[in-house]
Design a protein around this motif. Sequence first.
Motif, PDB file in Angstrom:
ATOM      1  N   MET A   1       0.840  -1.200   0.000  1.00 55.22           N
ATOM      2  CA  MET A   1       0.000   0.000   0.000  1.00 55.22           C
ATOM      3  C   MET A   1       0.875   1.250   0.000  1.00 55.22           C
ATOM      4  O   MET A   1       1.848   1.322   0.758  1.00 55.22           O
ATOM      5  CB  MET A   1      -0.896   0.010   1.253  1.00 55.22           C
ATOM      6  N   ALA A   2       0.526   2.198  -0.862  1.00 58.38           N
ATOM      7  CA  ALA A   2       1.316   3.438  -0.955  1.00 58.38           C
ATOM      8  C   ALA A   2       1.190   4.249   0.329  1.00 58.38           C
ATOM      9  O   ALA A   2       0.134   4.277   0.960  1.00 58.38           O
ATOM     10  CB  ALA A   2       0.832   4.265  -2.139  1.00 58.38           C
ATOM     11  N   LYS A   3       2.308   4.878   0.700  1.00 60.14           N
ATOM     12  CA  LYS A   3       2.322   5.713   1.902  1.00 60.14           C
ATOM     13  C   LYS A   3       1.464   6.961   1.679  1.00 60.14           C
ATOM     14  O   LYS A   3       1.379   7.483   0.565  1.00 60.14           O
ATOM     15  CB  LYS A   3       3.744   6.151   2.229  1.00 60.14           C
ATOM     16  N   LYS A   4       0.842   7.437   2.759  1.00 67.47           N
ATOM     17  CA  LYS A   4       0.080   8.685   2.669  1.00 67.47           C
ATOM     18  C   LYS A   4       1.033   9.832   2.374  1.00 67.47           C
ATOM     19  O   LYS A   4       2.064   9.980   3.023  1.00 67.47           O
ATOM     20  CB  LYS A   4      -0.651   8.955   3.990  1.00 67.47           C
ATOM     21  N   LYS A   5       0.692  10.647   1.383  1.00 73.46           N
ATOM     22  CA  LYS A   5       1.582  11.745   0.995  1.00 73.46           C
ATOM     23  C   LYS A   5       1.376  12.996   1.850  1.00 73.46           C
ATOM     24  O   LYS A   5       2.306  13.744   2.102  1.00 73.46           O
ATOM     25  CB  LYS A   5       1.371  12.094  -0.490  1.00 73.46           C
ATOM     26  N   THR A   6       0.138  13.202   2.245  1.00 75.15           N
ATOM     27  CA  THR A   6      -0.175  14.397   3.028  1.00 75.15           C
ATOM     28  C   THR A   6      -0.614  14.011   4.435  1.00 75.15           C
ATOM     29  O   THR A   6      -1.587  13.269   4.607  1.00 75.15           O
ATOM     30  CB  THR A   6      -1.298  15.216   2.354  1.00 75.15           C
ATOM     31  N   ILE A   7       0.130  14.497   5.406  1.00 81.23           N
ATOM     32  CA  ILE A   7      -0.191  14.226   6.810  1.00 81.23           C
ATOM     33  C   ILE A   7      -0.197  15.559   7.562  1.00 81.23           C
ATOM     34  O   ILE A   7       0.799  16.288   7.556  1.00 81.23           O
ATOM     35  CB  ILE A   7       0.853  13.280   7.451  1.00 81.23           C
ATOM     36  N   SER A   8      -1.292  15.870   8.209  1.00 80.40           N
ATOM     37  CA  SER A   8      -1.386  17.115   8.981  1.00 80.40           C
ATOM     38  C   SER A   8      -1.085  16.844  10.451  1.00 80.40           C
ATOM     39  O   SER A   8      -1.052  15.679  10.884  1.00 80.40           O
ATOM     40  CB  SER A   8      -2.792  17.711   8.847  1.00 80.40           C
ATOM     41  N   ASN A   9      -0.872  17.906  11.220  1.00 83.52           N
ATOM     42  CA  ASN A   9      -0.650  17.693  12.654  1.00 83.52           C
ATOM     43  C   ASN A   9      -1.903  17.116  13.309  1.00 83.52           C
ATOM     44  O   ASN A   9      -1.818  16.337  14.269  1.00 83.52           O
ATOM     45  CB  ASN A   9      -0.190  18.979  13.356  1.00 83.52           C
ATOM     46  N   THR A  10      -3.079  17.452  12.769  1.00 80.43           N
ATOM     47  CA  THR A  10      -4.325  16.877  13.299  1.00 80.43           C
ATOM     48  C   THR A  10      -4.368  15.374  13.067  1.00 80.43           C
ATOM     49  O   THR A  10      -4.807  14.614  13.943  1.00 80.43           O
ATOM     50  CB  THR A  10      -5.554  17.544  12.627  1.00 80.43           C
ATOM     51  N   ASP A  11      -3.894  14.922  11.893  1.00 81.21           N
ATOM     52  CA  ASP A  11      -3.826  13.478  11.612  1.00 81.21           C
ATOM     53  C   ASP A  11      -2.932  12.781  12.639  1.00 81.21           C
ATOM     54  O   ASP A  11      -3.299  11.740  13.199  1.00 81.21           O
ATOM     55  CB  ASP A  11      -3.253  13.220  10.209  1.00 81.21           C
ATOM     56  N   ILE A  12      -1.762  13.363  12.871  1.00 80.19           N
ATOM     57  CA  ILE A  12      -0.802  12.747  13.800  1.00 80.19           C
ATOM     58  C   ILE A  12      -1.374  12.703  15.207  1.00 80.19           C
ATOM     59  O   ILE A  12      -1.240  11.696  15.919  1.00 80.19           O
ATOM     60  CB  ILE A  12       0.541  13.502  13.764  1.00 80.19           C
ATOM     61  N   ILE A  13      -2.032  13.776  15.614  1.00 84.85           N
ATOM     62  CA  ILE A  13      -2.654  13.816  16.943  1.00 84.85           C
ATOM     63  C   ILE A  13      -3.706  12.714  17.064  1.00 84.85           C
ATOM     64  O   ILE A  13      -3.762  12.004  18.076  1.00 84.85           O
ATOM     65  CB  ILE A  13      -3.280  15.207  17.208  1.00 84.85           C
ATOM     66  N   THR A  14      -4.540  12.580  16.033  1.00 83.92           N
ATOM     67  CA  THR A  14      -5.591  11.546  16.051  1.00 83.92           C
ATOM     68  C   THR A  14      -4.978  10.154  16.128  1.00 83.92           C
ATOM     69  O   THR A  14      -5.413   9.305  16.929  1.00 83.92           O
ATOM     70  CB  THR A  14      -6.476  11.650  14.792  1.00 83.92           C
ATOM     71  N   PHE A  15      -3.944   9.896  15.308  1.00 80.64           N
ATOM     72  CA  PHE A  15      -3.258   8.591  15.338  1.00 80.64           C
ATOM     73  C   PHE A  15      -2.677   8.327  16.734  1.00 80.64           C
ATOM     74  O   PHE A  15      -2.778   7.217  17.255  1.00 80.64           O
ATOM     75  CB  PHE A  15      -2.124   8.552  14.309  1.00 80.64           C
ATOM     76  N   TYR A  16      -2.068   9.361  17.302  1.00 76.39           N
ATOM     77  CA  TYR A  16      -1.402   9.209  18.598  1.00 76.39           C
ATOM     78  C   TYR A  16      -2.420   8.919  19.709  1.00 76.39           C
ATOM     79  O   TYR A  16      -2.224   8.001  20.523  1.00 76.39           O
ATOM     80  CB  TYR A  16      -0.614  10.466  18.935  1.00 76.39           C
ATOM     81  N   MET A  17      -3.506   9.690  19.740  1.00 78.11           N
ATOM     82  CA  MET A  17      -4.518   9.483  20.777  1.00 78.11           C
ATOM     83  C   MET A  17      -5.136   8.096  20.664  1.00 78.11           C
ATOM     84  O   MET A  17      -5.349   7.412  21.675  1.00 78.11           O
ATOM     85  CB  MET A  17      -5.591  10.581  20.681  1.00 78.11           C
ATOM     86  N   ASP A  18      -5.413   7.677  19.436  1.00 76.40           N
ATOM     87  CA  ASP A  18      -5.966   6.326  19.234  1.00 76.40           C
ATOM     88  C   ASP A  18      -4.990   5.257  19.727  1.00 76.40           C
ATOM     89  O   ASP A  18      -5.398   4.288  20.385  1.00 76.40           O
ATOM     90  CB  ASP A  18      -6.266   6.087  17.741  1.00 76.40           C
ATOM     91  N   TYR A  19      -3.700   5.455  19.421  1.00 76.67           N
ATOM     92  CA  TYR A  19      -2.705   4.451  19.798  1.00 76.67           C
ATOM     93  C   TYR A  19      -2.616   4.298  21.317  1.00 76.67           C
ATOM     94  O   TYR A  19      -2.665   3.174  21.835  1.00 76.67           O
ATOM     95  CB  TYR A  19      -1.327   4.815  19.240  1.00 76.67           C
ATOM     96  N   VAL A  20      -2.464   5.419  22.019  1.00 81.48           N
ATOM     97  CA  VAL A  20      -2.252   5.318  23.472  1.00 81.48           C
ATOM     98  C   VAL A  20      -3.502   4.802  24.189  1.00 81.48           C
ATOM     99  O   VAL A  20      -3.398   4.110  25.212  1.00 81.48           O
ATOM    100  CB  VAL A  20      -1.794   6.662  24.088  1.00 81.48           C
ATOM    101  N   LEU A  21      -4.682   5.099  23.641  1.00 75.03           N
ATOM    102  CA  LEU A  21      -5.901   4.593  24.278  1.00 75.03           C
ATOM    103  C   LEU A  21      -6.085   3.099  24.026  1.00 75.03           C
ATOM    104  O   LEU A  21      -6.632   2.386  24.870  1.00 75.03           O
ATOM    105  CB  LEU A  21      -7.123   5.372  23.775  1.00 75.03           C
ATOM    106  N   GLU A  22      -5.594   2.627  22.887  1.00 77.99           N
ATOM    107  CA  GLU A  22      -5.683   1.185  22.596  1.00 77.99           C
ATOM    108  C   GLU A  22      -4.615   0.379  23.326  1.00 77.99           C
ATOM    109  O   GLU A  22      -4.856  -0.754  23.726  1.00 77.99           O
ATOM    110  CB  GLU A  22      -5.558   0.958  21.084  1.00 77.99           C
ATOM    111  N   HIS A  23      -3.419   0.983  23.506  1.00 81.15           N
ATOM    112  CA  HIS A  23      -2.297   0.240  24.074  1.00 81.15           C
ATOM    113  C   HIS A  23      -1.905   0.678  25.494  1.00 81.15           C
ATOM    114  O   HIS A  23      -1.068   0.032  26.130  1.00 81.15           O
ATOM    115  CB  HIS A  23      -1.067   0.380  23.158  1.00 81.15           C
ATOM    116  N   ASN A  24      -2.502   1.789  25.954  1.00 76.10           N
ATOM    117  CA  ASN A  24      -2.219   2.318  27.294  1.00 76.10           C
ATOM    118  C   ASN A  24      -0.740   2.647  27.505  1.00 76.10           C
ATOM    119  O   ASN A  24      -0.207   2.557  28.604  1.00 76.10           O
ATOM    120  CB  ASN A  24      -2.692   1.345  28.384  1.00 76.10           C
TER     121      ASN A  24
END
Length: 218
Positions: A1-24
């Motif tokens: 799968m091709a890497k996402k070309k455009t990533i905003s700080n909001t995207d990174i924040i969303t990814f990060y919050m999802d990760y820590v809530l799933e993995h603690n």
Amino acid sequence: MAKKKTISNTDIITFYMDYVLEHNTQPKTVYAFAKANNFEEQKFYEHFGSFEAIEKYIFYAFFHNTISVLEKSEDYTNFDARNKLLSFYFTFFENLTANRSYVKYALERHKHSLKGLTLLSQLKQAFTNYIAQLEIELIDTKQEQIDKIQRRGLKETAWMQLLITMKFWMDDTSPGFEKTDIFIEKSVNTSFDVLNIAPLKSLIDFGKFIFKEKVQMH
């Protein structure tokens, strides 16, 4: 799968919050985090220098989103300082409530260390600047040093009040966090009642009048 070309700080924040809530826990590395979310590692560093930087920014983002909402309201722009601050509190805590799981995770993880204070450093800077811009009336002593101490004291007191309210909200188990709403209204109104300088000004003016009259009588 091709890497996402455009990533905003909001995207990174969303990814990060999802990760820590799933993995603690935080991701082990930026590389692993980027790979799991299908974007190049360098895209992360275009926005943030570390996971800690994300955590600080998230709390600032809650503040920024709150102000953005308030400034769209014509009513808010016409409010006095007391009602502006009440509006800020209610809107800010709506933002926190919408992200309650993450906020509790982040704050409870550092509650016994100095990192907890560092985590909120950007929020503190933004909030105390906001308090200064409200132009809350204080006693004008005509002494620059004393007035400066007053203004600094007001900002620090307001910050402590926000922290206490956040702690109350974190412990609140009432439906819809209605006890927090009551706490906000009572604490903000009490603060402004204490700061109400009109009676004190009258007393000072009366004291000046008595002093002047006594001097003239003698």
